[in-house]
Design an enzyme around this catalytic site. Structure first.
Site, mmCIF file in Angstrom:
data_model
loop_
_atom_site.group_PDB
_atom_site.id
_atom_site.type_symbol
_atom_site.label_atom_id
_atom_site.label_comp_id
_atom_site.label_asym_id
_atom_site.label_seq_id
_atom_site.Cartn_x
_atom_site.Cartn_y
_atom_site.Cartn_z
ATOM 1 N N LEU A 35 0.841 -1.197 0.000
ATOM 2 C CA LEU A 35 0.000 0.000 0.000
ATOM 3 C C LEU A 35 0.873 1.243 0.000
ATOM 4 C CD1 LEU A 35 -2.799 -1.028 2.517
ATOM 5 C CD2 LEU A 35 -2.674 -1.384 0.040
ATOM 6 N N GLU A 36 0.564 2.163 -0.882
ATOM 7 C CA GLU A 36 1.344 3.385 -1.019
ATOM 8 C C GLU A 36 0.414 4.586 -1.029
ATOM 9 O OE1 GLU A 36 3.979 3.038 -4.384
ATOM 10 O OE2 GLU A 36 4.457 0.943 -3.934
#
EC number: 3.2.1.14
Length: 524
Positions: free
Chosen positions: A302-303
């Site tokens: 997740l970014e």
């Protein structure tokens, strides 16, 4: 009248006046008050809280880096602020209390204790095993490695200050190592982990079954939300039918590889903002994807805004941000559903992990509550050591991406643990060495920054794993190294193929050589 006699009183008075002026004049070298934002060079003297300190490393002072808090930057030299002979410090720190153990494996144990206090400041701790000094640390935790399976050891800890005063030993703690590890993963002791593109971005179009045999873990990238804001994730192979893709996964697994579905990526924004609908969508959709294709587990990538701390969420040990709490609970539910052999990995960017060392809020340190809550479920954490710029290590110095010093400094933060949000913040305990790998780009084209030449990366790994120094700026806090450190992650398998597998051809033999050493073996 004799002139010598005549002028003697005047000379005597003048001399006395000079002596008086000399006696009461302030010292020219009196220590100045320490001040944040000031650039200090080695040898500078400052006063802080009525104590004198000498700068031992050039730096620009920041709030939280007060001399009493950062022994790597300042050396205590005595009492007082106006010069003179410093008063020797002969008072030892208080005895460390609350010594406990956790994460006990067949070859290692994590020890934690409460901080000691001192009239000047505690600078570190000595850890003893069966009466023999085995580790020095500036934090209230230590990972002791090189132990024998099924053996009982007795540990104690002593605190020390800048003057060399040593406290009495803590109450002893007996720990018995386990007879083996159960963390799932490939049978090889050193892993090469790579991401496989489920899209064509101009690198190389590879059928999944044709991935280089050099890789141990293949992360299929990515499962993404079906629409913005949805908790439902979807995955469809881009260059194969569903049945062909399932066959490719089974083929790789027959070779001893682990194939995971990676969720998120740079464009896959996943925000589980409610604990009912979105979280249930998340769990149900991933259960379906993993079961349909036969994946071995899940990779969390997740970014951006997918993970960010809300205002007022200040303690990673008890997060309050809904999308973080719901992610933790959702992943735990998946682990429980698929069982002990479910492989769980994560690939956060440095800002979301090591960035929490100095600042905790927004994106800074936002992965820490997730890692902390899942530390007993996590097979592997491979932080992205790229697209990051420079980062500060445990020694208070900044290191540039793409260098051996950067890799060593960033990895040791996870191996040693650190205070979150400043020196007085809560302590993030270290992970086991076999839970850590270093993430790097496979080629210059694979990332905007952080590419590391093979020789430079292997230099860092030799230091981290074997304790073989390359004479760099960063010094390991455990000189013998961390023999169990797991290996290398790369973005990506496709970019590696773009350069005729130069990355894997360089690192696979190197990792095989490291695998011949005694390590904390992980058996699947």
């Amino acid at each position: 009248m004799n002139q010598a006699v005549r002028f003697r009183p005047v000379i005597t008075f003048a001399l006395a006046f000079i002596l008086i002026i000399t006696w009461f004049a302030p010292r020219a070298d009196a220590a100045a008050q320490w001040q944040a934002g000031t650039a200090y060079k080695q040898g500078d003297l400052v006063t802080y809280l009525n104590k004198d300190y000498e700068c031992i490393q050039p730096h620009t002072a920041l709030t939280g880096w007060e001399p009493s808090n950062v022994p790597a930057l300042w050396k205590y030299v005595g009492e007082g602020t106006g010069g003179g002979t410093p008063t020797p410090d002969t008072t030892p720190p208080t005895v460390p209390a609350g010594l406990t153990s956790s994460l006990v494996t067949d070859t290692s144990v994590n020890l934690t204790w409460n901080a000691s206090t001192d009239n000047v400041g505690v600078t570190g701790y000595e850890v003893y095993r069966n009466g023999t000094l085995v580790a020095n640390t500036s934090t209230t935790t230590a990972v002791v490695t090189g132990l024998t399976a099924g053996t009982t050891y007795v540990f104690t800890v002593k605190a020390k200050d800048a003057a060399g005063n040593l406290s009495a030993a803590s109450t002893s703690l007996s720990v018995t190592t386990s007879t083996g590890s159960s963390n799932p993963g490939p049978s090889g002791s050193k892993w090469l982990i790579g991401y496989w593109h489920n899209f064509d971005n101009g690198s190389t179009n590879i059928k999944l079954r044709n991935v280089s045999t050099a890789y141990d873990v293949i992360n299929v990238s990515f499962a993404e939300p079906i629409s913005p804001g949805s908790g439902t994730l979807a995955f469809t192979p881009y260059n194969a039918t569903v049945e062909e893709f399932k066959s490719d996964i089974a083929y790789l697994q027959s070779q001893g590889k682990k194939v995971l579905i990676s969720m998120g990526g740079a464009n896959g924004r996943i925000e589980l903002t409610d604990a009912t609908k979105k979280r249930q969508q998340f769990e149900d959709s991933l259960k379906s994807i993993i079961s349909t294709y036969g994946f071995n587990g899940l990779d969390i990538d997740l970014e951006g805004s997918s993970l960010s701390l809300n205002a007022g969420d200040t303690d990673f040990r008890s997060p309050t941000t809904p999308k973080i709490v719901n992610l933790i609970n959702g992943v735990k539910a998946l682990k429980s559903h698929f069982g002990a052999n479910f492989v769980l990995t994560a690939a956060p960017e440095t800002a979301y992990v090591q960035g929490g060392y100095l600042n905790y809020g927004g994106p800074w340190g936002a992965y820490l509550p997730v890692i902390h809550a899942l530390r007993n479920d996590l097979t592997l954490l491979h932080v992205q050591h790229y697209n990051t710029g420079s980062m500060v290590g445990l020694d208070g110095r900044s290191y540039a991406q793409g260098t051996a010093d950067f890799h060593v400094a960033m990895a040791q933060m996870l191996l040693q643990g650190f205070n979150v949000g400043g020196s007085s913040g809560p302590f993030f305990s270290p992970l086991r060495p076999d839970q850590i790998a270093i993430g790097v780009p496979a080629s210059q084209q694979a990332a905007g920054g952080g590419y590391t030449a093979p020789a430079e990366l292997q230099k860092a790994l030799n230091y981290l794993i074997k304790g073989v120094s390359y004479g760099g700026s960063y010094t390991l806090r455990q000189p013998a190294g961390y023999v169990g450190l797991k290996g290398i992650m790369t973005w990506s398998i496709n970019w590696d193929a773009y350069t005729n597998n130069q990355f894997s051809n360089a690192h696979r033999p190197f990792l095989n050589g490291l695998s011949t050493q005694k390590t904390e073996e992980v058996v699947y």
